[in-house]
Scaffold this active site. Structure first.
Site, PDB file in Angstrom:
ATOM      1  N   ARG A  47     -12.393  22.451 111.110  1.00 15.40           N
ATOM      2  CA  ARG A  47     -12.125  22.728 109.695  1.00 15.40           C
ATOM      3  C   ARG A  47     -11.585  24.152 109.792  1.00 15.40           C
ATOM      4  NH1 ARG A  47     -17.992  20.714 107.834  1.00 15.40           N
ATOM      5  NH2 ARG A  47     -18.507  22.079 109.396  1.00 15.40           N
ATOM      6  N   LYS A 148     -26.125  15.161 122.210  1.00 15.99           N
ATOM      7  CA  LYS A 148     -27.585  15.307 121.553  1.00 15.99           C
ATOM      8  C   LYS A 148     -27.855  16.360 120.194  1.00 15.99           C
ATOM      9  CE  LYS A 148     -30.549  18.542 123.798  1.00 15.99           C
ATOM     10  NZ  LYS A 148     -31.217  19.160 122.684  1.00 15.99           N
ATOM     11  N   ASP A 177     -26.070  13.884 128.069  1.00 15.63           N
ATOM     12  CA  ASP A 177     -27.303  14.940 128.274  1.00 15.63           C
ATOM     13  C   ASP A 177     -26.810  15.682 129.396  1.00 15.63           C
ATOM     14  OD1 ASP A 177     -29.650  16.227 129.133  1.00 15.63           O
ATOM     15  OD2 ASP A 177     -31.064  14.348 128.658  1.00 15.63           O
ATOM     16  N   HIS A 178     -26.624  16.881 129.212  1.00 20.24           N
ATOM     17  CA  HIS A 178     -25.931  17.662 130.381  1.00 20.24           C
ATOM     18  C   HIS A 178     -26.984  17.969 131.396  1.00 20.24           C
ATOM     19  CE1 HIS A 178     -28.350  20.981 128.156  1.00 20.24           C
ATOM     20  NE2 HIS A 178     -28.286  21.623 129.214  1.00 20.24           N
ATOM     21  N   LYS A 182     -26.408  17.804 136.189  1.00 20.33           N
ATOM     22  CA  LYS A 182     -26.796  18.982 137.249  1.00 20.33           C
ATOM     23  C   LYS A 182     -26.922  18.524 138.767  1.00 20.33           C
ATOM     24  CE  LYS A 182     -29.102  21.843 133.767  1.00 20.33           C
ATOM     25  NZ  LYS A 182     -28.358  22.975 133.929  1.00 20.33           N
ATOM     26  N   GLU A 216     -38.284  28.352 129.339  1.00 26.26           N
ATOM     27  CA  GLU A 216     -36.951  29.230 128.867  1.00 26.26           C
ATOM     28  C   GLU A 216     -37.601  30.681 128.470  1.00 26.26           C
ATOM     29  OE1 GLU A 216     -35.480  26.058 125.931  1.00 26.26           O
ATOM     30  OE2 GLU A 216     -33.735  26.966 126.622  1.00 26.26           O
ATOM     31  N   ASP A 235     -36.294  18.573 120.627  1.00 24.45           N
ATOM     32  CA  ASP A 235     -35.141  19.320 121.106  1.00 24.45           C
ATOM     33  C   ASP A 235     -35.265  18.749 122.685  1.00 24.45           C
ATOM     34  OD1 ASP A 235     -32.933  20.980 121.148  1.00 24.45           O
ATOM     35  OD2 ASP A 235     -34.042  22.451 121.805  1.00 24.45           O
ATOM     36  N   HIS A 240     -33.871  15.370 127.767  1.00 22.75           N
ATOM     37  CA  HIS A 240     -33.996  16.283 128.935  1.00 22.75           C
ATOM     38  C   HIS A 240     -35.298  15.722 129.854  1.00 22.75           C
ATOM     39  CE1 HIS A 240     -30.658  18.234 127.386  1.00 22.75           C
ATOM     40  NE2 HIS A 240     -31.375  19.352 126.947  1.00 22.75           N
ATOM     41  N   LYS A 340     -40.432  27.786 124.481  1.00 22.08           N
ATOM     42  CA  LYS A 340     -39.401  28.988 124.297  1.00 22.08           C
ATOM     43  C   LYS A 340     -40.248  30.284 124.708  1.00 22.08           C
ATOM     44  CE  LYS A 340     -35.432  27.143 122.750  1.00 22.08           C
ATOM     45  NZ  LYS A 340     -34.451  27.409 123.487  1.00 22.08           N
TER      46      LYS A 340
END
Length: 489
Positions: A47, A148, A177-178, A182, A216, A235, A240, A340
């Site tokens: 946009r 995702k 899904d990254h 890996k 994380e 999430d 994952h 987290k």
């Protein structure tokens, strides 16, 4: 590797964070390695008003590349931009005209790869816009990559799948899904099925339990609006964490083609029985971080983060115990943990083997001898560590744990980013490392009963763990009841 055909990569949301942080650097590195086809182009759509030249400058700044770099000069001339509104019919027609113009100019043979690098709330508009604008029809092949989250519960995941099928067949849909891109995750297949010493032991007869940790140290940054509506369970777990679990627990596929691998992953998910409401309380723990210290720095509580409801009951930590009810794994618990603001950033899979059946050594060694432990480190310090028991040098009989380790850093070769591999696979038409519709829906069948139980139960007294710690005490008690403890600390 299958040779790449000429093609146009159309990225929706091309002015956004994902494009700048991941996609643009991945494309540049692929160009540096000479892995992109000669007849290739990227068309950004968003946009934000921008010219082609402004788009090129934005990506040049984002990748911090030397503008005189040969690979950058090569890809820079293949970058174009189209401004419009997602799903708007006029915008889609303008996009179609631009696609046809670039396709004809560079002789791309009608091959198109659409990439939805946008927030999930515009997926519906975009897919409808692509369909109604006729962008999914071409003389060449047309594929779509979807980031995702793939829905936020079973019902929404089924809706998204049905919507995608109105414009694309399943063989043209790439749910990314990254984590599957890996290097160490892919190495798990080689470790299991390429080494005789492991596969015979990879079962209930020799494995005591499995732990998967995705920790994380960061908070949620500026993602407060999204995260407060999602939470750690949505999430991380159905994507994952379940991907790591399925690759760990799957049976040997008959080959490494996409459907053979994904069939075996699906069988693992179908072997996990969804929890009954009372079982959720017994097997799943949730937490939310309060203020604390990480690396000597004060960090605020989750409820004090930007764009978060000050009375939020959204979880930032989840731990659970699952069982894969099949011949190989019956009775072996799989413990999953993600959160987290934990003490450090680490993702690893740990296979804890059973203790030796009979202690041959003197009684004083009883407390020293530990079961073998295989650790697959996904990030950081990617590698594999096998803990074995050895004798301490000296006259007495003392034992100690000794690591037999391998780290990718020892090879002196840069590990490619996950997006490099996954982009290349989507361009080649290889779906092996992408999630299939039935896999997505089966994952949500496991997770949705947990969400429903939490929705119908009072939330814990949040916050219930300090930032910089390993989560609420209930997570430790989850393993302690089984006579075990978390191995990552």
């Amino acid at each position: 590797m299958k040779e790449l055909q000429p093609q146009l990569l159309v990225i929706f949301g091309a002015s956004g964070d994902l494009m700048k942080r991941k996609l643009a650097p991945a494309l540049f590195r692929l160009a540096e390695q000479g892995l992109l086809p000669e007849r290739f182009s990227v068309l950004g759509f968003a946009r934000t008003p921008m010219s082609d030249e402004e788009f090129r400058s934005m990506l040049e700044n984002a990748t911090e590349v030397n503008p005189k770099n040969d690979a950058w000069e090569w890809i820079r001339n293949r970058l174009f931009y189209c401004q419009g509104n997602y799903g708007d019919f006029t915008s889609m027609q303008q996009l179609r005209e631009r696609i046809e113009e670039i396709d004809g100019k560079l002789k791309l043979e009608g091959n198109r790869l659409f990439y939805l690098a946008t927030p999930p709330e515009v997926f519906d508009d975009l897919v409808v816009g692509i369909r109604e604008g006729g962008l999914n029809k071409s003389q060449g092949w047309v594929r779509i990559v979807v980031e995702k989250p793939f829905g936020n519960d079973l019902e929404s995941a089924q809706h998204l799948n049905r919507l995608l099928w109105t414009a694309f067949d399943e063989q043209s849909i790439y749910r990314i899904d990254h984590y599957l891109g890996k290097e160490t995750v892919q190495n798990l297949l080689v470790l299991r099925f390429g080494n005789t010493i492991f596969e015979p032991l990879w079962n209930r007869g020799y494995v005591d339990h499995v732990q998967i940790t995705v920790a994380e140290s960061d908070g949620i940054g500026t993602r407060g609006r999204y995260y407060d509506s999602a939470g750690a369970l949505r999430d991380m777990v159905p994507n994952h964490m379940f991907q790591l679990l399925t690759l760990t627990a799957m049976e040997p596929p008959i080959s490494l083609d996409a459907d053979s691998v994904r069939d075996e992953k699906l069988r693992v998910l179908k072997s996990i029985e969804p929890f009954e409401p009372e079982e959720v309380d017994e097997n799943v723990v949730r937490g939310q971080y309060g203020s604390g210290e990480i690396d000597g720095q004060f960090v605020p509580a989750y409820r004090d983060e930007p764009y978060v409801n000050p009375n939020s009951t959204t979880e930032t930590f989840v731990a659970m115990r699952l069982f894969v009810r099949n011949w190989r794994w019956e009775g072996v618990p799989f413990y999953l943990r993600t959160g987290k603001r934990l003490p450090k950033r680490v993702t690893e899979i740990q296979i804890q083997f059973r203790p030796v059946p009979h202690l041959l050594f003197p009684p004083e060694t009883a407390g020293q001898l530990k079961p073998n432990l295989l650790t697959l480190r996904i990030q950081p310090d990617e590698g594999i560590v096998l803990r074995v028991e050895t004798k301490v040098i000296g006259m007495g009989m003392q034992v100690r744990s000794t690591p037999l380790d391998f780290y990718y850093s020892q090879l002196g070769t840069q590990i490619p980013d996950a997006y490099e591999r996954l982009l290349l696979d989507a361009m080649r038409g290889d779906q092996t490392l992408f999630m299939r519709a039935d896999e997505v829906e089966t994952a949500w069948q496991i997770v949705t009963p947990i969400l429903l139980r939490w929705r119908n139960s009072p939330a814990p007294q949040f916050p219930n763990y300090r930032a910089g710690t390993w989560g609420p005490k209930e997570a430790d008690e989850l393993l302690k009841r089984d006579g075990r403890k978390w191995l990552t600390h």
